[in-house]
Scaffold this motif. Structure first.
Motif, PDB file in Angstrom:
ATOM      1  N   ILE A  62       6.365 -14.377 -20.880  1.00  0.00           N
ATOM      2  CA  ILE A  62       5.657 -15.537 -21.408  1.00  0.00           C
ATOM      3  C   ILE A  62       5.565 -15.486 -22.934  1.00  0.00           C
ATOM      4  CG2 ILE A  62       4.371 -15.864 -19.275  1.00  0.00           C
ATOM      5  CD1 ILE A  62       1.940 -14.619 -20.612  1.00  0.00           C
ATOM      6  N   ALA A  63       5.563 -14.267 -23.515  1.00  0.00           N
ATOM      7  CA  ALA A  63       5.577 -14.157 -24.974  1.00  0.00           C
ATOM      8  C   ALA A  63       6.864 -14.747 -25.540  1.00  0.00           C
ATOM      9  CB  ALA A  63       5.423 -12.696 -25.400  1.00  0.00           C
ATOM     10  N   MET A  64       7.977 -14.539 -24.838  1.00  0.00           N
ATOM     11  CA  MET A  64       9.247 -15.101 -25.272  1.00  0.00           C
ATOM     12  C   MET A  64       9.239 -16.631 -25.162  1.00  0.00           C
ATOM     13  SD  MET A  64      11.964 -12.385 -23.631  1.00  0.00           S
ATOM     14  CE  MET A  64      13.353 -13.407 -24.158  1.00  0.00           C
ATOM     15  N   ARG A  65       8.385 -17.168 -24.313  1.00  0.00           N
ATOM     16  CA  ARG A  65       8.269 -18.610 -24.164  1.00  0.00           C
ATOM     17  C   ARG A  65       7.287 -19.214 -25.177  1.00  0.00           C
ATOM     18  NH1 ARG A  65       9.536 -21.141 -19.125  1.00  0.00           N
ATOM     19  NH2 ARG A  65      10.833 -19.811 -17.806  1.00  0.00           N
ATOM     20  N   GLY A  66       6.753 -18.392 -26.044  1.00  0.00           N
ATOM     21  CA  GLY A  66       5.843 -18.895 -27.067  1.00  0.00           C
ATOM     22  C   GLY A  66       4.386 -18.893 -26.681  1.00  0.00           C
ATOM     23  N   ALA A  67       4.036 -18.168 -25.617  1.00  0.00           N
ATOM     24  CA  ALA A  67       2.641 -18.118 -25.191  1.00  0.00           C
ATOM     25  C   ALA A  67       1.785 -17.412 -26.243  1.00  0.00           C
ATOM     26  CB  ALA A  67       2.518 -17.393 -23.854  1.00  0.00           C
ATOM     27  N   THR A  68       0.579 -17.920 -26.432  1.00  0.00           N
ATOM     28  CA  THR A  68      -0.364 -17.281 -27.348  1.00  0.00           C
ATOM     29  C   THR A  68      -1.426 -16.469 -26.606  1.00  0.00           C
ATOM     30  OG1 THR A  68      -1.720 -19.296 -27.371  1.00  0.00           O
ATOM     31  CG2 THR A  68      -0.065 -19.049 -29.111  1.00  0.00           C
ATOM     32  N   PHE A  69      -1.565 -16.720 -25.299  1.00  0.00           N
ATOM     33  CA  PHE A  69      -2.541 -15.937 -24.535  1.00  0.00           C
ATOM     34  C   PHE A  69      -2.191 -15.972 -23.049  1.00  0.00           C
ATOM     35  CE2 PHE A  69      -4.274 -20.222 -24.462  1.00  0.00           C
ATOM     36  CZ  PHE A  69      -4.765 -20.377 -23.178  1.00  0.00           C
ATOM     37  N   ALA A  70      -2.733 -14.991 -22.340  1.00  0.00           N
ATOM     38  CA  ALA A  70      -2.612 -14.926 -20.884  1.00  0.00           C
ATOM     39  C   ALA A  70      -4.004 -14.695 -20.318  1.00  0.00           C
ATOM     40  CB  ALA A  70      -1.673 -13.799 -20.462  1.00  0.00           C
ATOM     41  N   PRO A 121       0.803  -1.243   0.000  1.00  0.00           N
ATOM     42  CA  PRO A 121       0.000   0.000   0.000  1.00  0.00           C
ATOM     43  C   PRO A 121       0.828   1.283   0.000  1.00  0.00           C
ATOM     44  CG  PRO A 121      -0.928  -1.601   1.532  1.00  0.00           C
ATOM     45  CD  PRO A 121       0.369  -2.184   1.052  1.00  0.00           C
ATOM     46  N   ASP A 122       1.991   1.273   0.621  1.00  0.00           N
ATOM     47  CA  ASP A 122       2.819   2.485   0.682  1.00  0.00           C
ATOM     48  C   ASP A 122       3.493   2.817  -0.645  1.00  0.00           C
ATOM     49  OD1 ASP A 122       2.137   2.638   3.335  1.00  0.00           O
ATOM     50  OD2 ASP A 122       4.026   1.800   4.082  1.00  0.00           O
ATOM     51  N   PHE A 123       3.428   1.895  -1.614  1.00  0.00           N
ATOM     52  CA  PHE A 123       4.140   2.103  -2.874  1.00  0.00           C
ATOM     53  C   PHE A 123       3.213   2.034  -4.089  1.00  0.00           C
ATOM     54  CE2 PHE A 123       7.206   0.737   0.228  1.00  0.00           C
ATOM     55  CZ  PHE A 123       8.318   1.513  -0.037  1.00  0.00           C
ATOM     56  N   ARG A 124       1.925   2.184  -3.860  1.00  0.00           N
ATOM     57  CA  ARG A 124       0.975   2.123  -4.964  1.00  0.00           C
ATOM     58  C   ARG A 124       0.926   3.452  -5.718  1.00  0.00           C
ATOM     59  NH1 ARG A 124      -3.744  -1.302  -1.708  1.00  0.00           N
ATOM     60  NH2 ARG A 124      -2.580  -3.270  -1.702  1.00  0.00           N
ATOM     61  N   ARG A 125       0.318   3.391  -6.915  1.00  0.00           N
ATOM     62  CA  ARG A 125       0.185   4.553  -7.803  1.00  0.00           C
ATOM     63  C   ARG A 125       1.533   5.081  -8.269  1.00  0.00           C
ATOM     64  NH1 ARG A 125      -5.066   5.800  -7.964  1.00  0.00           N
ATOM     65  NH2 ARG A 125      -6.384   5.220  -6.184  1.00  0.00           N
ATOM     66  N   ARG A 126       2.474   4.164  -8.405  1.00  0.00           N
ATOM     67  CA  ARG A 126       3.789   4.534  -8.937  1.00  0.00           C
ATOM     68  C   ARG A 126       4.112   3.750 -10.212  1.00  0.00           C
ATOM     69  NH1 ARG A 126       7.831   4.905  -3.640  1.00  0.00           N
ATOM     70  NH2 ARG A 126       6.382   5.986  -2.223  1.00  0.00           N
ATOM     71  N   GLY A 127       3.125   3.012 -10.723  1.00  0.00           N
ATOM     72  CA  GLY A 127       3.346   2.244 -11.942  1.00  0.00           C
ATOM     73  C   GLY A 127       4.007   0.906 -11.726  1.00  0.00           C
ATOM     74  N   ILE A 128       4.104   0.458 -10.482  1.00  0.00           N
ATOM     75  CA  ILE A 128       4.788  -0.803 -10.192  1.00  0.00           C
ATOM     76  C   ILE A 128       3.981  -1.991 -10.719  1.00  0.00           C
ATOM     77  CG2 ILE A 128       5.579  -2.335  -8.346  1.00  0.00           C
ATOM     78  CD1 ILE A 128       6.306   0.139  -6.733  1.00  0.00           C
ATOM     79  N   ALA A 129       2.680  -2.009 -10.462  1.00  0.00           N
ATOM     80  CA  ALA A 129       1.849  -3.126 -10.927  1.00  0.00           C
ATOM     81  C   ALA A 129       1.889  -3.225 -12.452  1.00  0.00           C
ATOM     82  CB  ALA A 129       0.412  -2.955 -10.445  1.00  0.00           C
ATOM     83  N   LYS A 130       1.796  -2.080 -13.114  1.00  0.00           N
ATOM     84  CA  LYS A 130       1.845  -2.075 -14.586  1.00  0.00           C
ATOM     85  C   LYS A 130       3.175  -2.615 -15.083  1.00  0.00           C
ATOM     86  CE  LYS A 130       1.138   0.930 -18.593  1.00  0.00           C
ATOM     87  NZ  LYS A 130       0.808   2.309 -19.051  1.00  0.00           N
ATOM     88  N   ALA A 131       4.266  -2.191 -14.436  1.00  0.00           N
ATOM     89  CA  ALA A 131       5.595  -2.652 -14.851  1.00  0.00           C
ATOM     90  C   ALA A 131       5.745  -4.154 -14.640  1.00  0.00           C
ATOM     91  CB  ALA A 131       6.667  -1.901 -14.070  1.00  0.00           C
ATOM     92  N   LEU A 132       5.221  -4.682 -13.537  1.00  0.00           N
ATOM     93  CA  LEU A 132       5.340  -6.108 -13.243  1.00  0.00           C
ATOM     94  C   LEU A 132       4.533  -6.957 -14.224  1.00  0.00           C
ATOM     95  CD1 LEU A 132       5.189  -6.109  -9.341  1.00  0.00           C
ATOM     96  CD2 LEU A 132       7.103  -6.892 -10.750  1.00  0.00           C
ATOM     97  N   VAL A 133       3.292  -6.549 -14.482  1.00  0.00           N
ATOM     98  CA  VAL A 133       2.463  -7.323 -15.410  1.00  0.00           C
ATOM     99  C   VAL A 133       3.033  -7.246 -16.824  1.00  0.00           C
ATOM    100  CG1 VAL A 133       0.162  -7.597 -16.392  1.00  0.00           C
ATOM    101  CG2 VAL A 133       0.411  -7.032 -13.968  1.00  0.00           C
ATOM    102  N   SER A 134       3.526  -6.067 -17.212  1.00  0.00           N
ATOM    103  CA  SER A 134       4.164  -5.925 -18.524  1.00  0.00           C
ATOM    104  C   SER A 134       5.357  -6.862 -18.644  1.00  0.00           C
ATOM    105  CB  SER A 134       4.597  -4.476 -18.755  1.00  0.00           C
ATOM    106  OG  SER A 134       3.497  -3.606 -18.769  1.00  0.00           O
ATOM    107  N   LYS A 135       6.148  -6.930 -17.578  1.00  0.00           N
ATOM    108  CA  LYS A 135       7.310  -7.816 -17.565  1.00  0.00           C
ATOM    109  C   LYS A 135       6.875  -9.267 -17.696  1.00  0.00           C
ATOM    110  CE  LYS A 135      11.865  -7.936 -16.882  1.00  0.00           C
ATOM    111  NZ  LYS A 135      12.833  -7.194 -17.708  1.00  0.00           N
TER     112      LYS A 135
END
Length: 349
Positions: free
Chosen positions: A132-140, A113-127
């Motif tokens: 998984i795209a590099m592993r050949g995933a077609t969907f998440a 909670p102390d580190f929210r609204r800093r784009g961390i969740a977006k960066a983690l999900v993007s990563k």
């Protein structure tokens, strides 16, 4: 750069995303999940399991080596802020039939909670999506609480779309069965050679582009077709499955089905499907029949059902089921090809 920094005298704590290290991160991830999902029974259970696993010592080294061999099962990324673990995203392979593509589950997205609204969740999900795209995933795929509008907006911004909202219901083992209805249709167990008819019903009312049968249960022939290997696996694991149905007058199609998956001495998981032409007519008789079948066995009943089916959901409440969660199922097509069903019509659109 100073000489002391070059020689390692000044160590700057790391900030950013890195892969999960099973040997060092599990305890921190458990604390984070416990903090972020404290009101969620599943979240608390995950935290307990991670804490227990973090105390297995040398076994973690073996697990980490095995994890690489198992295509990243249970892996993910953490976010460190000046060396402190403040964010997490977990990745696991989705056990879908091969002809449906290679998919991964995105789960346990949590930020302190102390580190929210800093784009961390977006960066983690993007990563995670890049990984998984590099592993050949077609969907998440992922599921998110319907009331968590901020998370839903974040996932949409990252390319996810909402398939369907499902309600998870629970009925206490202490409740007695209802009285038999006066007007009951003929209800019987489905025969093995009728699997195609039930599959056609599922394709109509639970199309894959709208979440399939439910979470991690795609509408696919393998879910309905009899299999010797599945039968033996369920036999040795103490599981069972009964499929009660209502046939059409000409017995060529199935108008409604209620499937009960059981674990020896444990809970019962139900799945209800009714043909659109019979909505409001067969839900209550089928549920009434099955509840009476399990009367006296003192088993907790669980049921996952589309939130948009107001008729069935009202019947669940009438028969003593309580809402546990309302979850939105979301999907991201990494290959640029949207999921399709053979059937083009959708009775609820």
């Amino acid at each position: 750069m100073s000489a002391s920094a070059f020689l390692g005298g000044d160590t700057v704590p790391f900030t950013g995303a890195r892969p999960v290290n099973l040997r060092t991160d599990l305890s921190g991830i458990a604390e984070l999940i416990d903090l972020c999902f404290s009101v969620d029974e599943a979240g608390r259970a995950t935290a307990r399991e991670l804490r227990a696993l973090s105390q297995t010592g040398a076994l973690l080294s073996l697990l980490q080596r095995m994890d690489r061999l198992l295509d990243g099962l249970g892996q993910g990324f953490v976010w460190l802020e000046a060396g402190r673990l403040v964010g997490n995203v977990s990745i696991a392979a989705a056990d879908y039939p091969p002809d449906m593509g290679k998919g991964y589950i995105i789960a346990n997205v949590a930020v302190h909670p102390d580190f929210r609204r800093r784009g961390i969740a977006k960066a983690l999900v993007s990563k995670a999506l890049e990984h998984i795209a590099m592993r050949g995933a077609t969907f998440a795929i992922l599921q998110v609480e319907a009331e968590n509008h901020g998370a839903r907006e974040l996932y949409r911004a990252l390319g996810f779309y909402e398939e369907r909202t499902f309600i998870k219901w629970q009925r206490s083992a202490m409740l007695r069965a209802p009285h038999k209805l006066e007007d009951m249709p003929f209800i019987t167990l489905r025969q093995g050679n009728e699997w195609r008819a039930e599959y056609e019903l599922a394709r109509l009312v639970r199309p894959n582009r709208r979440g399939g049968i439910g979470w991690l249960r795609p509408t696919h022939p393998s879910q309905f077709r009899p299999s010797l290997w599945r039968f033996l696996g369920m036999l040795f694991s103490g599981q069972g499955i009964d499929r009660w149905i209502v046939r059409s007058a000409d017995e060529r199609s199935i108008l409604a089905s209620l499937t009960a998956r059981t674990q020896f001495g444990g809970a019962v998981h139900l799945t209800l499907m009714v043909h659109p032409n019979h909505w409001g007519k067969l839900e209550k008789p089928l549920l009434n029949y099955v509840l009476r079948r399990f009367d006296g066995q003192h088993r907790t009943l669980y049921l996952e059902h589309p939130a948009d089916d107001a008729i069935a959901n009202a019947i669940f409440e009438e028969y003593g089921f309580t809402r546990r969660h309302t979850l939105v199922h979301m999907r991201c097509d990494l290959d640029g090809k949207a999921q399709r069903d053979d059937r083009s019509d959708d009775p609820r659109k």
